[in-house]
Design an enzyme around this catalytic site. Structure first.
Site, short mmCIF file in Angstrom:
data_model
loop_
_atom_site.label_atom_id
_atom_site.label_comp_id
_atom_site.label_asym_id
_atom_site.label_seq_id
_atom_site.Cartn_x
_atom_site.Cartn_y
_atom_site.Cartn_z
N ARG A 74 0.68 -1.12 -0.09
CA ARG A 74 0.25 -0.21 -0.07
C ARG A 74 0.86 1.29 0.11
NH1 ARG A 74 -4.78 -2.03 4.36
NH2 ARG A 74 -5.55 -3.44 2.75
N ARG A 122 -3.19 5.85 -0.47
CA ARG A 122 -3.92 6.73 0.57
C ARG A 122 -3.11 7.62 1.58
NH1 ARG A 122 -6.39 1.52 4.14
NH2 ARG A 122 -4.39 0.69 4.66
N ARG A 169 -7.07 11.83 -6.70
CA ARG A 169 -8.29 10.98 -6.36
C ARG A 169 -9.29 11.81 -6.18
NH1 ARG A 169 -9.00 5.98 -4.03
NH2 ARG A 169 -11.31 6.94 -4.35
N ASP A 223 -6.92 -2.95 -7.42
CA ASP A 223 -7.71 -3.70 -6.14
C ASP A 223 -8.00 -4.89 -6.50
OD1 ASP A 223 -9.31 -2.29 -3.68
OD2 ASP A 223 -10.42 -4.09 -4.68
N TYR A 257 -15.35 -12.39 -0.30
CA TYR A 257 -15.92 -11.39 -0.54
C TYR A 257 -17.06 -11.77 -1.45
CZ TYR A 257 -12.33 -8.04 0.93
OH TYR A 257 -11.31 -7.12 1.53
#
Length: 348
Positions: free
Chosen positions: A23, A27, A36, A72, A148
């Site tokens: 990551r 973010r 973004r 992702d 998921y």
């Protein structure tokens, strides 16, 4: 010339320990958040111009030894036609969860022709990186994708997933088989476009008992590595809270096993295959600690990693946290490079 990252992943000699961060692209970086603004996550993941810029941002800022492809794990599902949305503060949410054999049979396949944007994104990134800094591709492992799909989104207990696994193992195997093919296709496209290594993320495997992992999951993760073996690139297998599964995960076929921050590197070395490289394993929360305390822990991990008779890649034991000071990872990179070069240089 082989990059330090690619050499370490193959347990070949290096002049310094390579570093990248899970990551690292995203973010925690203000430049990412600015880019973004107003764009949904999955839309960003399918925009080659945006993907390439986001992938390159941490390489420029931190001086890491590899880029990790910005995407992702549910992108292959979306590209195949599954209705999925990444809800802020929640995660991936599946509109129609997969709960029966009919649902499994109806699950669409992923074809390389469905993801030309992935090819374009990889080509843009690798053209910017050049030969010195490799790009790592990735995909979610079959079990994590299955969870998921079955749960309908993130789950704390994975009760529906485990229920299907034990009540109808044939259907569960059919689902994981389809997802293994999907993950392999997604990575294959990345490797064909120029990625030089890949990581298979099994984010939820740590919720399984070892017996269940070996009976119901391992063969499907192995199928992903087998399907990609013709590329002859190094690979990483990583899961969270998988200390008890490391020995089993090591059998799936990766050149390197990722270790989360809960497992001592020396212990991990006894659980994986002889000579199999390790990657890890600084607790990402420690990036918030004062530099004196953080640097001591980083140096200790580097020294421990270099004591092992195998390749070693410095990374976090999970992903960079959103509120991490964006200046800290770069300081960690510099420290790992300096300390490891001194240790390796002293060995002649």
């Amino acid at each position: 010339m082989t990059s330090p990252l690619l050499a370490a992943l193959r347990s070949e000699p290096v002049s310094h320990t390579p570093v990248w961060f899970m990551r690292q692209a995203g973010r925690s970086l203000p430049e990412y958040r600015k880019l973004r603004e107003g764009t949904q996550m999955l839309d960003a993941c399918r925009d080659p111009e945006m993907v390439s810029e986001i992938t390159l941002q941490p390489v420029r800022r931190h001086g890491v030894d590899a880029a990790i492809f910005f995407s992702d794990i549910v992108v292959p599902l979306q590209a195949a036609g599954v209705e999925v949305e990444i809800v802020p503060g929640v995660g991936p949410v599946i509109a129609s969860p997969v709960r029966s054999r009919a649902d499994i049979d109806a699950l669409p396949d992923l074809d390389a022709a469905d993801i030309p944007d992935i090819t374009e994104s990889i080509q843009r990134v690798t053209a910017e990186l050049g030969e010195a800094t490799p790009l790592i591709g990735f995909a979610g492992a079959p079990f994590t994708l299955a969870s998921y799909l079955i749960e309908g989104g993130p789950s704390k207990n994975h009760e529906k997933t485990k229920s299907l696994m034990v009540s109808d193992p044939e259907a569960f195997s059919a689902l994981l088989s389809k997802l293994a093919t999907m993950s392999a296709t997604f990575i294959d496209v990345q490797l064909n476009a120029g990625a030089k290594a890949f990581q298979l993320f099994d984010s939820w495997a740590g919720y399984l008992a070892r017996e269940d992992y070996e009976d119901h999951v391992l063969a499907h993760s192995t199928a992903v590595f087998d399907a990609l073996s013709g590329h002859d690139v190094p690979s990483i297998h990583f899961g969270v809270q998988t200390g008890e599964l490391l020995g089993s995960m090591a059998q799936a076929g990766s050149t390197t096993v990722g270790v989360d921050f809960r497992v001592d590197l020396a212990d991990a070395a006894t659980r994986v295959n002889p000579g199999q490289a390790l990657q890890g394993n600084l607790d990402p929360a420690l990036l918030f600690a004062p530099w004196e305390a953080l640097s001591a822990r980083v140096e200790a991990i580097v020294r421990k990693g270099l004591e092992l008779d195998r390749g070693f890649v410095f990374n976090l034991g999970h992903g960079v946290l959103p509120d991490t000071d964006p200046e800290v990872p770069g300081r960690v990179v510099d420290l790992v490079h300096r300390v490891s070069a001194e240790i390796l240089g002293s060995r002649g």
